[in-house]
Design a protein around this motif. Structure first.
Motif, PDB file in Angstrom:
ATOM      1  N   LEU A 112     -25.196  20.244  46.630  1.00 36.52           N
ATOM      2  CA  LEU A 112     -26.694  20.643  46.961  1.00 36.52           C
ATOM      3  C   LEU A 112     -27.808  19.817  46.776  1.00 36.52           C
ATOM      4  O   LEU A 112     -28.559  19.970  47.779  1.00 36.52           O
ATOM      5  N   ALA A 113     -27.963  19.234  45.660  1.00 39.23           N
ATOM      6  CA  ALA A 113     -29.169  18.223  45.577  1.00 39.23           C
ATOM      7  C   ALA A 113     -28.989  16.975  46.594  1.00 39.23           C
ATOM      8  O   ALA A 113     -30.325  16.750  47.242  1.00 39.23           O
ATOM      9  N   TRP A 114     -27.858  16.362  46.981  1.00 36.63           N
ATOM     10  CA  TRP A 114     -27.945  15.496  47.953  1.00 36.63           C
ATOM     11  C   TRP A 114     -28.364  16.298  49.303  1.00 36.63           C
ATOM     12  O   TRP A 114     -29.155  15.417  50.099  1.00 36.63           O
ATOM     13  N   GLY A 115     -27.918  17.341  49.753  1.00 34.88           N
ATOM     14  CA  GLY A 115     -28.233  17.977  51.065  1.00 34.88           C
ATOM     15  C   GLY A 115     -29.888  18.426  50.904  1.00 34.88           C
ATOM     16  O   GLY A 115     -30.467  18.083  52.014  1.00 34.88           O
ATOM     17  N   LEU A 116     -30.258  18.778  49.937  1.00 35.97           N
ATOM     18  CA  LEU A 116     -31.756  19.108  49.742  1.00 35.97           C
ATOM     19  C   LEU A 116     -32.509  17.688  49.820  1.00 35.97           C
ATOM     20  O   LEU A 116     -33.567  17.811  50.684  1.00 35.97           O
ATOM     21  N   LEU A 117     -32.106  16.613  49.127  1.00 40.79           N
ATOM     22  CA  LEU A 117     -33.070  15.295  49.320  1.00 40.79           C
ATOM     23  C   LEU A 117     -32.728  14.951  50.790  1.00 40.79           C
ATOM     24  O   LEU A 117     -33.942  14.327  51.119  1.00 40.79           O
ATOM     25  N   ARG A 118     -31.838  14.852  51.317  1.00 38.54           N
ATOM     26  CA  ARG A 118     -31.470  14.339  52.797  1.00 38.54           C
ATOM     27  C   ARG A 118     -32.649  15.175  53.648  1.00 38.54           C
ATOM     28  O   ARG A 118     -33.136  14.500  54.482  1.00 38.54           O
ATOM     29  N   ALA A 119     -32.338  16.622  53.547  1.00 42.12           N
ATOM     30  CA  ALA A 119     -33.358  17.379  54.485  1.00 42.12           C
ATOM     31  C   ALA A 119     -34.919  16.994  54.012  1.00 42.12           C
ATOM     32  O   ALA A 119     -35.646  17.097  55.067  1.00 42.12           O
ATOM     33  N   TRP A 120     -35.222  16.966  52.676  1.00 38.93           N
ATOM     34  CA  TRP A 120     -36.676  16.559  52.490  1.00 38.93           C
ATOM     35  C   TRP A 120     -36.953  15.440  53.141  1.00 38.93           C
ATOM     36  O   TRP A 120     -38.364  15.235  53.577  1.00 38.93           O
TER      37      TRP A 120
END
Length: 95
Positions: free
Chosen positions: A21-29
């Protein structure tokens, strides 16, 4: 023993979910930030060229931005524009 393995497996699964989840949110950000990772943003990108220390806490800094080179004086009290000029185009190679 079976309860320990079940608790360990659920903990590892929860950790993997949080990391994904953290990886996906950082990538989207990163994708939503203007000028980061986009090919068309190179013309307006702020690019550090060089810094020259002229005192204990003072520096002269060269930056490229929007087709111009900026010379800034940086001190503990502030930042001042010293000079600004257009970037020279690449020289044509000789035959």
């Amino acid at each position: 023993m079976q309860d320990l393995l079940l608790n360990l497996a659920s903990t590892v699964l929860a950790l993997a979910f949080v990391l994904a989840l953290a990886w996906g949110l950082l990538r989207a950000w990163r994708r939503l930030q203007p000028g980061v990772g986009t090919a068309g943003s190179d013309t307006d990108a702020l690019r550090f060229v060089r810094a020259l220390p002229v005192g204990a806490r003072e520096r002269v800094v060269l930056l490229d931005h929007a087709g111009e080179r900026w010379m800034l004086g940086v001190t503990a009290g502030g930042i001042s524009l010293l000079a600004r000029w257009p970037l020279a185009s690449e020289p044509e190679p000789r035959a």
